[in-house]
Design an enzyme around this catalytic site. Structure first.
Site, short mmCIF file in Angstrom:
data_model
loop_
_atom_site.label_atom_id
_atom_site.label_comp_id
_atom_site.label_asym_id
_atom_site.label_seq_id
_atom_site.Cartn_x
_atom_site.Cartn_y
_atom_site.Cartn_z
N ARG A 1 0.69 -1.28 -0.01
CA ARG A 1 0.10 0.09 -0.01
C ARG A 1 0.96 1.26 0.00
O ARG A 1 0.58 2.19 0.57
CB ARG A 1 -0.92 0.03 1.12
N ARG B 1 -3.75 7.03 0.36
CA ARG B 1 -4.19 8.35 0.87
C ARG B 1 -3.30 9.21 1.65
O ARG B 1 -3.50 10.37 1.95
CB ARG B 1 -5.52 8.21 1.35
N ARG C 1 -6.70 11.23 -7.00
CA ARG C 1 -7.70 10.50 -6.69
C ARG C 1 -9.10 11.64 -6.79
O ARG C 1 -10.16 11.05 -7.14
CB ARG C 1 -7.59 10.03 -5.21
N ASP D 1 -7.04 -3.04 -7.27
CA ASP D 1 -7.48 -3.54 -5.97
C ASP D 1 -7.95 -5.00 -6.17
O ASP D 1 -8.12 -5.53 -7.47
CB ASP D 1 -8.70 -2.70 -5.48
N TYR E 1 -14.90 -11.44 1.09
CA TYR E 1 -15.88 -10.18 0.81
C TYR E 1 -17.03 -10.56 -0.14
O TYR E 1 -18.10 -9.90 0.18
CB TYR E 1 -14.77 -9.24 -0.05
O1 CP3 Z 1 0.15 0.63 -3.29
C1 CP3 Z 1 -0.30 -0.66 -3.33
O2 CP3 Z 1 -0.34 -1.44 -2.57
C2 CP3 Z 1 -1.45 -0.91 -4.50
C3 CP3 Z 1 -2.51 -0.90 -4.39
C4 CP3 Z 1 -3.50 -1.82 -3.67
C5 CP3 Z 1 -4.87 -1.16 -3.12
N1 CP3 Z 1 -5.48 -2.31 -2.57
C6 CP3 Z 1 -5.44 0.21 -3.50
C7 CP3 Z 1 -6.44 0.80 -2.45
C8 CP3 Z 1 -3.57 -2.97 -3.15
C9 CP3 Z 1 -2.17 -4.08 -3.34
C10 CP3 Z 1 -4.68 -3.53 -2.49
C11 CP3 Z 1 -4.92 -4.69 -1.96
C12 CP3 Z 1 -6.14 -4.93 -1.12
N2 CP3 Z 1 -7.53 -4.40 -1.16
C13 CP3 Z 1 -6.23 -5.83 -0.15
C14 CP3 Z 1 -5.02 -6.87 0.19
C15 CP3 Z 1 -4.09 -6.32 1.25
C16 CP3 Z 1 -4.65 -5.70 2.47
O3 CP3 Z 1 -4.75 -4.47 3.01
O4 CP3 Z 1 -4.90 -6.72 3.54
C17 CP3 Z 1 -7.58 -5.85 0.48
C18 CP3 Z 1 -8.13 -6.49 1.48
C19 CP3 Z 1 -8.25 -4.73 -0.50
C20 CP3 Z 1 -9.76 -4.54 -0.35
C21 CP3 Z 1 -9.74 -3.14 -0.04
N3 CP3 Z 1 -9.86 -2.02 -1.00
C22 CP3 Z 1 -10.59 -2.38 1.16
C23 CP3 Z 1 -10.53 -3.03 2.58
C24 CP3 Z 1 -10.34 -0.93 1.02
C25 CP3 Z 1 -10.63 -0.27 1.93
C26 CP3 Z 1 -9.64 0.17 2.99
C27 CP3 Z 1 -9.30 1.84 2.88
O5 CP3 Z 1 -8.21 2.10 3.50
O6 CP3 Z 1 -10.25 2.56 2.75
C28 CP3 Z 1 -10.01 -0.81 -0.24
C29 CP3 Z 1 -9.83 0.44 -1.05
C30 CP3 Z 1 -8.46 0.80 -1.55
N4 CP3 Z 1 -7.76 0.01 -2.24
C31 CP3 Z 1 -7.78 2.14 -1.19
C32 CP3 Z 1 -6.41 1.94 -2.07
C33 CP3 Z 1 -5.61 3.20 -2.16
C34 CP3 Z 1 -8.44 3.24 -0.73
C35 CP3 Z 1 -9.77 3.83 -1.29
C36 CP3 Z 1 -9.48 5.40 -1.93
O7 CP3 Z 1 -8.23 5.60 -2.10
O8 CP3 Z 1 -10.14 5.99 -2.41
#
Ligand code: CP3
Length: 347
Positions: free
Chosen positions: A24, A28, A37, A74, A150
């Site tokens: 990650r 943000r 974004r 994602d 999910y």
């Molecule tokens: O930089 C990176 O790592 C690349 C991008 C990436 C994202 N999600 C972007 C993202 C990666 C590798 C993921 C993986 C992901 N997504 C996982 C596995 C890793 C982990 O964290 O356990 C999971 C479970 C998800 C599902 C997911 N997507 C969730 C639970 C959320 C909400 C979390 C939050 O912080 O709000 C997301 C949204 C998400 N995916 C965001 C980002 C940057 C935030 C949303 C936004 O920017 O509007």
């Protein structure tokens, strides 16, 4: 031609200090991410706009000079591409129209998967072309169990009762869903590699929910199957497994026949990992993301403690889970500097 430190490490080469990247690392906590974004309302539309996905993929590499980039996307693009309704609610995380009955599996279809995910492959090709040669580009996917979590719960959950009860009461139909996801993930990863990803990571973020026999069946076995099917198509591509929060069951994931590296979360002790896991497989991890929020002397001490335990063997420095939103970006720069300046203590 230099393959870069990250790929060379996965290939068995050792350097004075390990390569470093962070799960990650795009997100943000970076003001430049928030600026891009803000130009797209829907998170999935954002993921499916190659120019924007590439820009935010490159941002942390530009700022911190990390050894690897991970493509911005994602894990939930796979259920979306299979035809399940997926959306993201501001401040609440992912939402899905939940699967409540095996009969609904029939609505999911792999037919349009690759076409639907074409923007991800386009972003990978553009990112690979834009990155310095020595910076590796990672593709990724969610492992089947975490995707099923999910898809059946319809969001995150406190106890994941619905998905666990389905797996325990109706293993045959749960197995059909896991198999569909495994096949979809193999295709998704193979196309990411064909587009230019140098390595891939499988995120099993919720593996730690399962007791060991169930863990073997629903997490490890499908991940091994995916890695081996991917290898049949792309023999050279390294696969990194991240089974989060599995504790000592991490021993089961020492599978060099499938995985090039094992990513360990913060709950696994670096000393134990160096003794029990690292002789068998390259490790990645495992600084507490909250240490990166704390920064300063505490963070540096903890990073050096991990390096002292693990950097004598095959190792990639990373966090135990993703970068938290409240992380000050300056702390990431300090962490990268701490890793690059590490020298083995003589003790
Ligand atoms: O930089 C990176 O790592 C690349 C991008 C990436 C994202 N999600 C972007 C993202 C990666 C590798 C993921 C993986 C992901 N997504 C996982 C596995 C890793 C982990 O964290 O356990 C999971 C479970 C998800 C599902 C997911 N997507 C969730 C639970 C959320 C909400 C979390 C939050 O912080 O709000 C997301 C949204 C998400 N995916 C965001 C980002 C940057 C935030 C949303 C936004 O920017 O509007």
């Amino acid at each position: 031609m230099s393959a870069g430190k990250f790929l060379a490490t996965l290939g068995g080469t050792r350097f004075p200090t390990p390569p470093v990247w962070l799960m990650r690392q795009a997100g943000r906590y970076l003001p430049e991410y928030r600026a891009v974004r803000a130009t797209t309302r829907s998170f999935l539309d954002f993921c499916y706009t190659p120019e924007k996905a590439v820009e935010v993929t490159l941002q942390p590499v530009r700022r911190f000079g990390l050894d690897a980039a991970i493509i911005f996307s994602d894990i939930l693009v796979v259920p979306d591409a299979l035809g399940q309704k997926v959306w993201f609610e501001e401040g609440e995380g992912p939402k899905l129209e939940p699967l409540t009955d095996p009969a609904q599996f029939g609505r999911l279809s792999r037919v349009r998967l690759i076409e639907h995910l074409a923007p991800v492959y386009r972003a990978i090709a553009l990112a690979r072309a834009a990155l310095p040669q020595e910076t590796a580009l990672l593709g990724f996917a969610g492992a089947p169990f975490t995707l099923a979590c999910y898809m059946i719960e319809g969001s995150g959950s406190r106890d994941f009762a619905k998905v666990k009860l389905w797996a325990y009461r109706h293993p045959d139909s749960f197995g059909l869903l896991i198999d569909l996801l495994a096949e979809s993930v193999v295709d998704h990863l193979a196309y990411q590699v064909e587009a230019g990803a140098d390595a891939v990571q499988l995120f099993d973020s919720w593996a730690g929910l399962l007791p060991e026999e169930q863990l073997f069946r629903w997490s490890l076995e499908p991940m091994v199957r995916i890695a081996q099917a991917l290898k049949a198509r792309h023999p050279m591509v390294p696969v990194i497994a991240f089974p989060r929060a599995v504790g000592p069951a991490a021993l089961m994931y020492r599978r060099p026949d499938a995985f090039a590296a094992l990513s360990i979360d913060t709950g696994i002790g670096a000393h134990w990992a160096a003794q029990e896991l690292q002789p068998h497989i390259c490790l990645q991890g495992n600084l507490d993301p909250m240490m990166l929020v704390a920064g300063g002397a505490a963070m540096k001490r903890e990073a050096r403690r991990i390096l002292d335990k693990l950097a004598h063997g095959s190792f990639i420095f990373n966090l135990g889970h993703g970068v938290l939103q409240q992380t000050p970006p300056e702390h990431v720069a300090e962490l990268v500097e701490t890793v690059r300046q590490w020298t083995p203590s003589l003790a």
